[in-house]
Design an enzyme around this catalytic site. Structure first.
Site, PDB file in Angstrom:
ATOM      1  N   ASP A   1       0.874  -1.167   0.000  1.00 35.75           N
ATOM      2  CA  ASP A   1       0.000   0.000   0.000  1.00 35.75           C
ATOM      3  C   ASP A   1       0.920   1.228   0.000  1.00 35.75           C
ATOM      4  O   ASP A   1       2.118   1.111   0.289  1.00 35.75           O
ATOM      5  CB  ASP A   1      -0.888  -0.038   1.244  1.00 35.75           C
ATOM      6  CG  ASP A   1      -1.876   1.119   1.291  1.00 35.75           C
ATOM      7  OD1 ASP A   1      -2.290   1.609   0.222  1.00 35.75           O
ATOM      8  OD2 ASP A   1      -2.241   1.536   2.406  1.00 35.75           O
TER       9      ASP A   1
ATOM     10  N   SER B   1      -3.430   0.277  -4.051  1.00 37.27           N
ATOM     11  CA  SER B   1      -3.875   1.481  -3.359  1.00 37.27           C
ATOM     12  C   SER B   1      -5.266   1.889  -3.822  1.00 37.27           C
ATOM     13  O   SER B   1      -5.701   1.519  -4.908  1.00 37.27           O
ATOM     14  CB  SER B   1      -2.878   2.616  -3.657  1.00 37.27           C
ATOM     15  OG  SER B   1      -3.325   3.834  -3.116  1.00 37.27           O
TER      16      SER B   1
ATOM     17  N   ASP C   1      -0.066   5.073   1.080  1.00 34.64           N
ATOM     18  CA  ASP C   1      -0.252   6.015   2.175  1.00 34.64           C
ATOM     19  C   ASP C   1      -0.134   5.324   3.520  1.00 34.64           C
ATOM     20  O   ASP C   1      -0.844   4.385   3.824  1.00 34.64           O
ATOM     21  CB  ASP C   1      -1.622   6.696   2.059  1.00 34.64           C
ATOM     22  CG  ASP C   1      -1.756   7.486   0.763  1.00 34.64           C
ATOM     23  OD1 ASP C   1      -0.775   8.119   0.355  1.00 34.64           O
ATOM     24  OD2 ASP C   1      -2.850   7.455   0.160  1.00 34.64           O
TER      25      ASP C   1
END
Length: 186
Positions: free
Chosen positions: A8, A43, A10
């Site tokens: 991922d 994401s 963030d």
């Protein structure tokens, strides 16, 4: 034997300044290549934003838009888009039932926002949506729609998540992505 590593972005690969250690990543990427391990970015973000983090790498695959778009710079593997009727129903609901919320219609080629939205919202959104277009009407969109990104006040997050679930579940799942945004993936 490991054949693939997916990350991922963030809060995982990226730090709080939305950066990653590019020198270290280059070393790791080289070692992954040597071992035949493929690197994948997964994401909820737009493909074009994700790709801009890795301009020096053409062998990375991207699972973008909460899984609705799977591709690399050369090939699209899968697109999971809304049927036209669902898009129209969701747009109508958002305009009629929550007219004070800002939202984007996210497509395969770009994200789209009505030109009546505040300029400040477009500027903030351009950080996450590197292909972002202002439109006069939803009929100006000629793209496969992958998700809707709705911005709401954090303190009303639970209220809006439930409102969207109660009214849009026949068309879409509802996911809170944090930061005042509610994403509706296919």
């Amino acid at each position: 034997m490991i054949k693939l590593i997916a990350v991922d972005m963030d809060g995982t690969l990226l730090n709080s300044q939305s950066k990653y250690n590019e020198v270290r990543f280059k070393e790791i990427h080289s070692k992954l290549d040597e071992k035949g391990i493929h690197f994948v970015v997964a994401s909820g973000n737009q493909y074009y934003q994700l790709k801009d983090f890795f301009t020096d790498y053409d062998d990375i695959d991207y699972v973008a838009e909460n899984g609705a778009l799977i591709r690399n710079p050369e090939k699209v593997y899968a697109v999971y888009s809304y049927p036209t009727e669902a898009v129209k129903s969701i747009e109508k609901f958002l305009l009629d039932q929550v007219p004070n919320l800002n939202f984007l219609v996210c497509g395969e080629q770009a994200a789209y926002g009505l030109d009546i939205l505040p300029e400040k919202y477009f500027k903030m959104s351009s950080h996450y949506y590197h292909h972002l277009e202002k439109i006069k009407s939803f009929s100006d969109i000629h793209d496969k729609i992958l998700k809707f990104a709705v911005q709401c006040p954090d303190e009303k997050n639970d209220y809006f998540v439930q409102l969207f679930k109660d009214n849009l579940s026949q068309y879409s799942g509802v996911t809170s992505s944090g930061h005042g945004d509610r994403h509706h993936p296919t």
